[in-house]
Design a protein around this motif. Sequence first.
Motif, PDB file in Angstrom:
ATOM      1  N   TRP A  15       5.802  23.174  -1.900  1.00 39.59           N
ATOM      2  CA  TRP A  15       5.350  23.191  -0.584  1.00 39.59           C
ATOM      3  C   TRP A  15       6.045  24.565   0.212  1.00 39.59           C
ATOM      4  N   ALA A  16       7.119  25.219  -0.740  1.00 41.37           N
ATOM      5  CA  ALA A  16       7.689  26.300  -0.328  1.00 41.37           C
ATOM      6  C   ALA A  16       6.846  27.560  -0.502  1.00 41.37           C
ATOM      7  N   HIS A  17       5.817  27.675  -1.385  1.00 42.71           N
ATOM      8  CA  HIS A  17       4.886  28.585  -1.508  1.00 42.71           C
ATOM      9  C   HIS A  17       3.810  28.801  -0.662  1.00 42.71           C
ATOM     10  N   GLU A  18       4.067  30.000  -0.032  1.00 38.09           N
ATOM     11  CA  GLU A  18       3.033  30.184   1.158  1.00 38.09           C
ATOM     12  C   GLU A  18       1.451  30.103   1.091  1.00 38.09           C
ATOM     13  N   LEU A  19       0.984  30.303  -0.093  1.00 36.23           N
ATOM     14  CA  LEU A  19      -0.392  29.989  -0.451  1.00 36.23           C
ATOM     15  C   LEU A  19      -0.619  28.300  -0.312  1.00 36.23           C
ATOM     16  N   VAL A  20       0.306  27.851  -0.818  1.00 38.42           N
ATOM     17  CA  VAL A  20       0.167  26.301  -0.674  1.00 38.42           C
ATOM     18  C   VAL A  20       0.204  25.734   0.717  1.00 38.42           C
ATOM     19  N   GLN A  21       1.144  26.564   1.287  1.00 39.19           N
ATOM     20  CA  GLN A  21       1.343  26.090   2.620  1.00 39.19           C
ATOM     21  C   GLN A  21      -0.125  26.416   3.690  1.00 39.19           C
ATOM     22  N   HIS A  22      -0.673  27.472   3.155  1.00 40.38           N
ATOM     23  CA  HIS A  22      -2.158  27.624   3.893  1.00 40.38           C
ATOM     24  C   HIS A  22      -3.404  27.055   3.384  1.00 40.38           C
ATOM     25  N   ASP A  23      -3.472  27.120   1.958  1.00 38.77           N
ATOM     26  CA  ASP A  23      -4.695  26.398   1.307  1.00 38.77           C
ATOM     27  C   ASP A  23      -4.448  25.139   1.020  1.00 38.77           C
ATOM     28  N   GLY A  24      -3.117  24.424   0.782  1.00 42.90           N
ATOM     29  CA  GLY A  24      -2.838  23.038   0.370  1.00 42.90           C
ATOM     30  C   GLY A  24      -3.042  23.063  -1.111  1.00 42.90           C
ATOM     31  N   THR A  25      -3.274  21.764  -1.658  1.00 42.27           N
ATOM     32  CA  THR A  25      -3.457  21.434  -3.090  1.00 42.27           C
ATOM     33  C   THR A  25      -4.841  20.963  -3.298  1.00 42.27           C
ATOM     34  N   HIS A  26      -5.624  20.704  -2.281  1.00 46.84           N
ATOM     35  CA  HIS A  26      -6.891  19.991  -2.658  1.00 46.84           C
ATOM     36  C   HIS A  26      -6.829  18.526  -3.296  1.00 46.84           C
ATOM     37  N   SER A  27      -5.929  18.115  -2.937  1.00 49.31           N
ATOM     38  CA  SER A  27      -5.427  16.669  -3.715  1.00 49.31           C
ATOM     39  C   SER A  27      -4.934  15.714  -2.613  1.00 49.31           C
ATOM     40  N   ARG A  39       0.058  17.324 -13.010  1.00 47.81           N
ATOM     41  CA  ARG A  39      -0.438  18.625 -12.496  1.00 47.81           C
ATOM     42  C   ARG A  39      -2.054  18.243 -12.052  1.00 47.81           C
ATOM     43  N   ASP A  40      -2.431  17.511 -11.388  1.00 48.44           N
ATOM     44  CA  ASP A  40      -3.767  16.996 -10.925  1.00 48.44           C
ATOM     45  C   ASP A  40      -3.945  17.637  -9.677  1.00 48.44           C
ATOM     46  N   TYR A  41      -3.653  18.866  -9.421  1.00 49.19           N
ATOM     47  CA  TYR A  41      -3.873  19.412  -8.223  1.00 49.19           C
ATOM     48  C   TYR A  41      -4.120  20.843  -8.299  1.00 49.19           C
ATOM     49  N   TYR A  42      -4.565  21.688  -7.223  1.00 45.54           N
ATOM     50  CA  TYR A  42      -4.817  23.115  -7.365  1.00 45.54           C
ATOM     51  C   TYR A  42      -3.566  23.817  -7.189  1.00 45.54           C
ATOM     52  N   TRP A  43      -3.199  24.582  -8.019  1.00 49.42           N
ATOM     53  CA  TRP A  43      -2.212  25.364  -7.957  1.00 49.42           C
ATOM     54  C   TRP A  43      -2.547  26.767  -8.244  1.00 49.42           C
ATOM     55  N   GLY A  44      -2.929  27.350  -6.977  1.00 51.76           N
ATOM     56  CA  GLY A  44      -3.473  28.721  -7.032  1.00 51.76           C
ATOM     57  C   GLY A  44      -2.782  30.022  -7.842  1.00 51.76           C
ATOM     58  N   LEU A  66       0.740  -1.215  -0.047  1.00 51.36           N
ATOM     59  CA  LEU A  66      -0.037   0.046   0.084  1.00 51.36           C
ATOM     60  C   LEU A  66       0.828   1.165  -0.053  1.00 51.36           C
ATOM     61  N   GLY A  67       2.011   1.077   0.645  1.00 54.70           N
ATOM     62  CA  GLY A  67       2.829   2.457   0.761  1.00 54.70           C
ATOM     63  C   GLY A  67       3.385   2.728  -0.740  1.00 54.70           C
ATOM     64  N   ALA A  68       3.733   1.592  -1.579  1.00 59.94           N
ATOM     65  CA  ALA A  68       4.288   1.965  -2.623  1.00 59.94           C
ATOM     66  C   ALA A  68       3.160   2.536  -3.646  1.00 59.94           C
ATOM     67  N   ALA A  69       2.073   2.197  -3.648  1.00 56.39           N
ATOM     68  CA  ALA A  69       0.810   2.584  -4.348  1.00 56.39           C
ATOM     69  C   ALA A  69       0.588   3.819  -3.935  1.00 56.39           C
ATOM     70  N   PHE A  70       0.407   4.283  -2.757  1.00 55.64           N
ATOM     71  CA  PHE A  70       0.298   5.699  -2.255  1.00 55.64           C
ATOM     72  C   PHE A  70       1.561   6.576  -2.747  1.00 55.64           C
ATOM     73  N   GLU A  71       2.668   6.108  -2.585  1.00 54.70           N
ATOM     74  CA  GLU A  71       3.986   7.231  -2.966  1.00 54.70           C
ATOM     75  C   GLU A  71       3.798   7.272  -4.609  1.00 54.70           C
ATOM     76  N   GLY A  72       3.388   6.204  -5.378  1.00 58.80           N
ATOM     77  CA  GLY A  72       3.455   6.174  -6.812  1.00 58.80           C
ATOM     78  C   GLY A  72       2.208   6.903  -7.189  1.00 58.80           C
ATOM     79  N   LEU A  73       1.090   6.913  -6.597  1.00 61.80           N
ATOM     80  CA  LEU A  73      -0.186   7.956  -6.689  1.00 61.80           C
ATOM     81  C   LEU A  73       0.300   9.298  -6.540  1.00 61.80           C
ATOM     82  N   ARG A  74       0.778   9.692  -5.499  1.00 63.97           N
ATOM     83  CA  ARG A  74       1.141  11.002  -5.367  1.00 63.97           C
ATOM     84  C   ARG A  74       2.303  11.593  -6.361  1.00 63.97           C
ATOM     85  N   ARG A  75       3.099  10.920  -6.706  1.00 61.07           N
ATOM     86  CA  ARG A  75       3.975  11.190  -7.832  1.00 61.07           C
ATOM     87  C   ARG A  75       3.292  11.300  -8.955  1.00 61.07           C
ATOM     88  N   ARG A  76       2.335  10.445  -9.465  1.00 58.03           N
ATOM     89  CA  ARG A  76       1.498  10.759 -10.617  1.00 58.03           C
ATOM     90  C   ARG A  76       0.857  11.995 -10.619  1.00 58.03           C
TER      91      ARG A  76
END
Length: 147
Positions: free
Chosen positions: A58-70, A31-36, A16-26
């Motif tokens: 994650w260095a971007h202040e907006l992402v640190q606050h709002d996340g990526t919705h993913s 670019r299947d996430y919110y990039w305000g 499951l860990g490999a599946a999780f990491e692979g999904l995050r990478r994909r």
Amino acid sequence: MGASGWDYSVPYQEDLGAAFEGLRRRVFEQRDYYWGPGDAWLPEEEREPWPESEEELWAHELVQHDGTHSILDIFRLIGPDDEPEIGTVKPVTEEEALHVLGARKLTRADVPRFEEFDHWRWYGRCAVLHDQRGEPREIYFWGYSGD
């Protein structure tokens, strides 16, 4: 903006860990996430380019606050007996599936009822989905994140 629900399905693999990491990478690579800062509602000259790494994201202040919705807002897979924390994904066990949905082996047909499992903002779940013969076929991840 408020939190967003998200869900993904990946082919089954035992780790499951490999599946999780692979999904995050994909998700990051596609670019299947919110990039305000690069959103289409901004005038083109004000848009920032998509990050080239998760560190840059994650260095971007907006992402640190709002996340990526993913799923990128979730950083660690925990064990089924661990207490959930912000940024973790917890697998559904056969015992939990039996208690909540009345079946040990979940299928794609059970997905609409997954809201019955415990869930919180900034936290994810995952479940192995089986075919009609009871063989594992996919891993389904879902959760809520973002502000």
